[in-house]
Design a protein around this motif. Structure first.
Motif, PDB file in Angstrom:
ATOM      1  N   LEU A   1      12.828  66.619  33.745  1.00  0.00           N
ATOM      2  CA  LEU A   1      12.504  65.463  33.149  1.00  0.00           C
ATOM      3  C   LEU A   1      12.487  65.182  31.600  1.00  0.00           C
ATOM      4  O   LEU A   1      11.824  66.381  31.158  1.00  0.00           O
ATOM      5  CB  LEU A   1      11.045  65.029  33.570  1.00  0.00           C
ATOM      6  CG  LEU A   1      10.707  64.651  35.150  1.00  0.00           C
ATOM      7  CD1 LEU A   1      10.638  66.066  35.962  1.00  0.00           C
ATOM      8  CD2 LEU A   1       9.471  64.103  35.191  1.00  0.00           C
ATOM      9  N   THR A   2      13.108  64.472  30.935  1.00  0.00           N
ATOM     10  CA  THR A   2      13.068  64.209  29.489  1.00  0.00           C
ATOM     11  C   THR A   2      12.569  63.254  29.202  1.00  0.00           C
ATOM     12  O   THR A   2      13.124  62.019  29.487  1.00  0.00           O
ATOM     13  CB  THR A   2      14.705  64.615  29.089  1.00  0.00           C
ATOM     14  OG1 THR A   2      15.145  65.902  29.419  1.00  0.00           O
ATOM     15  CG2 THR A   2      14.817  64.518  27.685  1.00  0.00           C
ATOM     16  N   SER A   3      11.721  63.131  28.196  1.00  0.00           N
ATOM     17  CA  SER A   3      11.204  61.847  27.536  1.00  0.00           C
ATOM     18  C   SER A   3      12.125  61.521  26.502  1.00  0.00           C
ATOM     19  O   SER A   3      12.479  62.201  25.561  1.00  0.00           O
ATOM     20  CB  SER A   3       9.961  61.947  26.694  1.00  0.00           C
ATOM     21  OG  SER A   3       9.481  60.746  25.987  1.00  0.00           O
ATOM     22  N   LYS A   4      12.887  60.113  26.421  1.00  0.00           N
ATOM     23  CA  LYS A   4      13.940  59.657  25.367  1.00  0.00           C
ATOM     24  C   LYS A   4      12.976  59.447  24.192  1.00  0.00           C
ATOM     25  O   LYS A   4      13.541  59.005  23.298  1.00  0.00           O
ATOM     26  CB  LYS A   4      14.511  58.423  26.140  1.00  0.00           C
ATOM     27  CG  LYS A   4      15.311  58.946  27.071  1.00  0.00           C
ATOM     28  CD  LYS A   4      16.270  57.411  27.511  1.00  0.00           C
ATOM     29  CE  LYS A   4      17.262  58.056  28.467  1.00  0.00           C
ATOM     30  NZ  LYS A   4      18.222  57.037  29.035  1.00  0.00           N
ATOM     31  N   ALA A   5      11.616  59.106  24.303  1.00  0.00           N
ATOM     32  CA  ALA A   5      10.868  58.809  23.190  1.00  0.00           C
ATOM     33  C   ALA A   5      10.560  59.893  22.491  1.00  0.00           C
ATOM     34  O   ALA A   5      10.927  60.040  21.138  1.00  0.00           O
ATOM     35  CB  ALA A   5       9.620  58.002  23.530  1.00  0.00           C
ATOM     36  N   SER A   6      10.085  60.951  22.996  1.00  0.00           N
ATOM     37  CA  SER A   6       9.700  62.104  22.222  1.00  0.00           C
ATOM     38  C   SER A   6      10.741  63.570  22.262  1.00  0.00           C
ATOM     39  O   SER A   6      10.276  64.355  21.261  1.00  0.00           O
ATOM     40  CB  SER A   6       8.274  62.706  22.636  1.00  0.00           C
ATOM     41  OG  SER A   6       8.340  63.181  23.880  1.00  0.00           O
ATOM     42  N   GLY A   7      11.506  63.520  23.313  1.00  0.00           N
ATOM     43  CA  GLY A   7      12.343  64.589  23.394  1.00  0.00           C
ATOM     44  C   GLY A   7      11.751  65.827  24.318  1.00  0.00           C
ATOM     45  O   GLY A   7      12.246  66.699  24.851  1.00  0.00           O
ATOM     46  N   ALA A   8      10.269  65.405  24.786  1.00  0.00           N
ATOM     47  CA  ALA A   8       9.759  66.570  25.591  1.00  0.00           C
ATOM     48  C   ALA A   8      10.557  66.514  26.883  1.00  0.00           C
ATOM     49  O   ALA A   8      10.914  65.569  27.374  1.00  0.00           O
ATOM     50  CB  ALA A   8       8.246  66.072  25.676  1.00  0.00           C
TER      51      ALA A   8
ATOM     52  N   ALA B   1      20.584  67.526  28.995  1.00  0.00           N
ATOM     53  CA  ALA B   1      19.469  66.556  28.924  1.00  0.00           C
ATOM     54  C   ALA B   1      19.096  65.958  27.450  1.00  0.00           C
ATOM     55  O   ALA B   1      18.658  65.031  27.162  1.00  0.00           O
ATOM     56  CB  ALA B   1      18.458  66.857  29.783  1.00  0.00           C
ATOM     57  N   GLN B   2      19.393  67.217  26.564  1.00  0.00           N
ATOM     58  CA  GLN B   2      18.780  66.851  25.253  1.00  0.00           C
ATOM     59  C   GLN B   2      19.896  65.840  24.698  1.00  0.00           C
ATOM     60  O   GLN B   2      19.495  64.947  23.877  1.00  0.00           O
ATOM     61  CB  GLN B   2      18.879  67.960  24.482  1.00  0.00           C
ATOM     62  CG  GLN B   2      17.964  69.119  24.833  1.00  0.00           C
ATOM     63  CD  GLN B   2      17.730  70.347  24.054  1.00  0.00           C
ATOM     64  OE1 GLN B   2      18.756  70.715  23.045  1.00  0.00           O
ATOM     65  NE2 GLN B   2      17.228  71.427  24.266  1.00  0.00           N
ATOM     66  N   GLU B   3      21.117  65.953  24.741  1.00  0.00           N
ATOM     67  CA  GLU B   3      22.140  65.120  24.329  1.00  0.00           C
ATOM     68  C   GLU B   3      21.912  63.478  24.747  1.00  0.00           C
ATOM     69  O   GLU B   3      22.482  62.614  24.242  1.00  0.00           O
ATOM     70  CB  GLU B   3      23.548  65.433  24.898  1.00  0.00           C
ATOM     71  CG  GLU B   3      23.929  66.742  24.436  1.00  0.00           C
ATOM     72  CD  GLU B   3      25.089  67.548  24.974  1.00  0.00           C
ATOM     73  OE1 GLU B   3      25.691  66.593  25.502  1.00  0.00           O
ATOM     74  OE2 GLU B   3      25.419  68.454  24.555  1.00  0.00           O
ATOM     75  N   ASP B   4      21.171  63.272  25.691  1.00  0.00           N
ATOM     76  CA  ASP B   4      20.722  61.783  26.245  1.00  0.00           C
ATOM     77  C   ASP B   4      19.660  61.248  25.589  1.00  0.00           C
ATOM     78  O   ASP B   4      19.214  60.133  25.984  1.00  0.00           O
ATOM     79  CB  ASP B   4      20.383  61.846  27.961  1.00  0.00           C
ATOM     80  CG  ASP B   4      21.816  62.208  28.750  1.00  0.00           C
ATOM     81  OD1 ASP B   4      23.168  62.195  28.042  1.00  0.00           O
ATOM     82  OD2 ASP B   4      21.615  62.847  29.633  1.00  0.00           O
TER      83      ASP B   4
ATOM     84  N   THR C   1      14.408  64.939  19.166  1.00  0.00           N
ATOM     85  CA  THR C   1      14.810  66.411  19.285  1.00  0.00           C
ATOM     86  C   THR C   1      14.186  66.888  20.500  1.00  0.00           C
ATOM     87  O   THR C   1      12.784  67.054  20.712  1.00  0.00           O
ATOM     88  CB  THR C   1      14.268  67.124  18.094  1.00  0.00           C
ATOM     89  OG1 THR C   1      14.748  66.582  16.874  1.00  0.00           O
ATOM     90  CG2 THR C   1      14.366  68.566  18.246  1.00  0.00           C
ATOM     91  N   ALA C   2      14.946  67.287  21.492  1.00  0.00           N
ATOM     92  CA  ALA C   2      14.315  67.696  22.536  1.00  0.00           C
ATOM     93  C   ALA C   2      13.903  69.131  22.688  1.00  0.00           C
ATOM     94  O   ALA C   2      14.414  70.074  22.022  1.00  0.00           O
ATOM     95  CB  ALA C   2      15.624  67.639  23.825  1.00  0.00           C
ATOM     96  N   HIS C   3      12.828  69.319  23.703  1.00  0.00           N
ATOM     97  CA  HIS C   3      12.163  70.797  23.612  1.00  0.00           C
ATOM     98  C   HIS C   3      11.408  70.889  24.865  1.00  0.00           C
ATOM     99  O   HIS C   3      11.186  69.751  25.165  1.00  0.00           O
ATOM    100  CB  HIS C   3      11.075  70.933  22.348  1.00  0.00           C
ATOM    101  CG  HIS C   3      10.291  69.730  22.201  1.00  0.00           C
ATOM    102  ND1 HIS C   3      10.745  68.601  21.665  1.00  0.00           N
ATOM    103  CD2 HIS C   3       8.892  69.614  22.482  1.00  0.00           C
ATOM    104  CE1 HIS C   3       9.510  67.794  21.660  1.00  0.00           C
ATOM    105  NE2 HIS C   3       8.695  68.399  22.260  1.00  0.00           N
TER     106      HIS C   3
END
Length: 196
Positions: free
Chosen positions: A8-15, A35-38, A42-44
Motif C-alpha cells: 500500500l502506497t500513500s500518494k500524499a506522503s509516499g508512506a 510503487a514509488q514511481e506512482d 518520496t516513497a519510503h
C-alpha cells in the motif's frame, strides 16, 4: 509456494506498508521501487506486516527489513514463532497508523494462534481486507483437520468479518486470486457443514 505480497502506497506522503515479505527479497524491493514511481512524494517503507508466522510468509522478511529499516509488525500471539524480531505487536481491534495509512487489526484464531487480517478503509472507495491464510475464495484457511481450530477460525471469520463488513469489501488472500465478501457470504453454512 506461490504467495501474494501486497504494498500500500500513500500518494500524499509516499508512506508504504508491505504486507507479507513472503519470498524473493529482490522482487519485493523492486515492487516497492515500482510503487514509488506512482507517487509524487518520496516513497519510503513505514511498516512491514506479517499476517502469520508460517515459513512461506516470512522468508524475505529479514532481508527486506535490513534494506528498508522499516519496523516489523505481527499478531501478538505469533511473534515468538517469527525468526525476525517484531517491533510492533498487533492486537485485535487496534487501529495502527503507518504515517497516513491507517489499518485495523482483525485477529483470526485457527490457522495459527496469532493470524491476523488487516483492514484498509479507503476514504474514497471500497474497503480492502488482507487476510493472509485465514480466508480465501471458497473457504477459510487450513486448520489441519482439527475441528476446534476450524470452528475457532470459522467463528472469527463470521463474527469479525462477515458480520461487520459490507459485501463490497475486497478480500486479498495470502495465495491465489482475490474475491469479495459478497461472493463468499452465501457459502458460510456450506463451509461449516463440510468442516473445512
Amino acid at each position: 509456494m506461490s504467495n501474494n505480497v501486497y504494498v500500500l502506497t500513500s500518494k500524499a506522503s509516499g508512506a508504504q506498508v508491505l504486507i507479507d515479505a513472503a519470498d524473493d527479497a529482490p522482487a519485493i524491493l523492486s515492487l516497492l521501487t515500482d510503487a514509488q514511481e506512482d507517487t509524487g512524494a518520496t516513497a519510503h517503507v513505514s511498516g512491514i506486516i506479517t499476517t502469520h508466522s508460517h515459513w512461506d510468509h516470512v522468508r524475505a522478511l529479514g532481508e527486506v527489513k535490513k534494506v528498508t529499516k522499516a519496523p516489523t509488525a505481527a499478531g501478538e500471539d505469533d511473534i515468538e514463532a517469527i525468526s525476525v524480531p517484531t517491533d510492533i505487536a498487533l492486537g485485535h481491534g487496534e487501529a495502527h497508523s503507518f504515517e497516513d495509512i491507517e489499518l485495523e487489526v482483525i485477529h483470526l484464531r485457527g490457522h495459527t494462534p496469532g493470524s491476523i487480517a488487516m483492514l484498509y478503509r479507503d476514504p474514497e472507495g471500497t474497503a480492502h481486507l488482507f487476510t493472509g491464510d485465514s480466508l480465501f475464495p471458497g473457504g477459510v484457511g487450513n486448520t489441519e483437520d482439527d475441528p476446534d481450530r476450524f470452528l475457532s477460525l470459522l467463528t472469527d471469520v463470521t463474527e469479525r468479518i462477515f458480520d461487520r463488513l459490507p459485501d463490497t469489501t475486497i478480500v486479498h488472500p495470502g495465495h491465489g486470486t482475490g474475491t469479495t465478501l459478497g461472493a463468499e457470504r452465501p457459502h458460510l453454512a456450506q463451509w461449516k457443514a463440510r468442516g473445512w
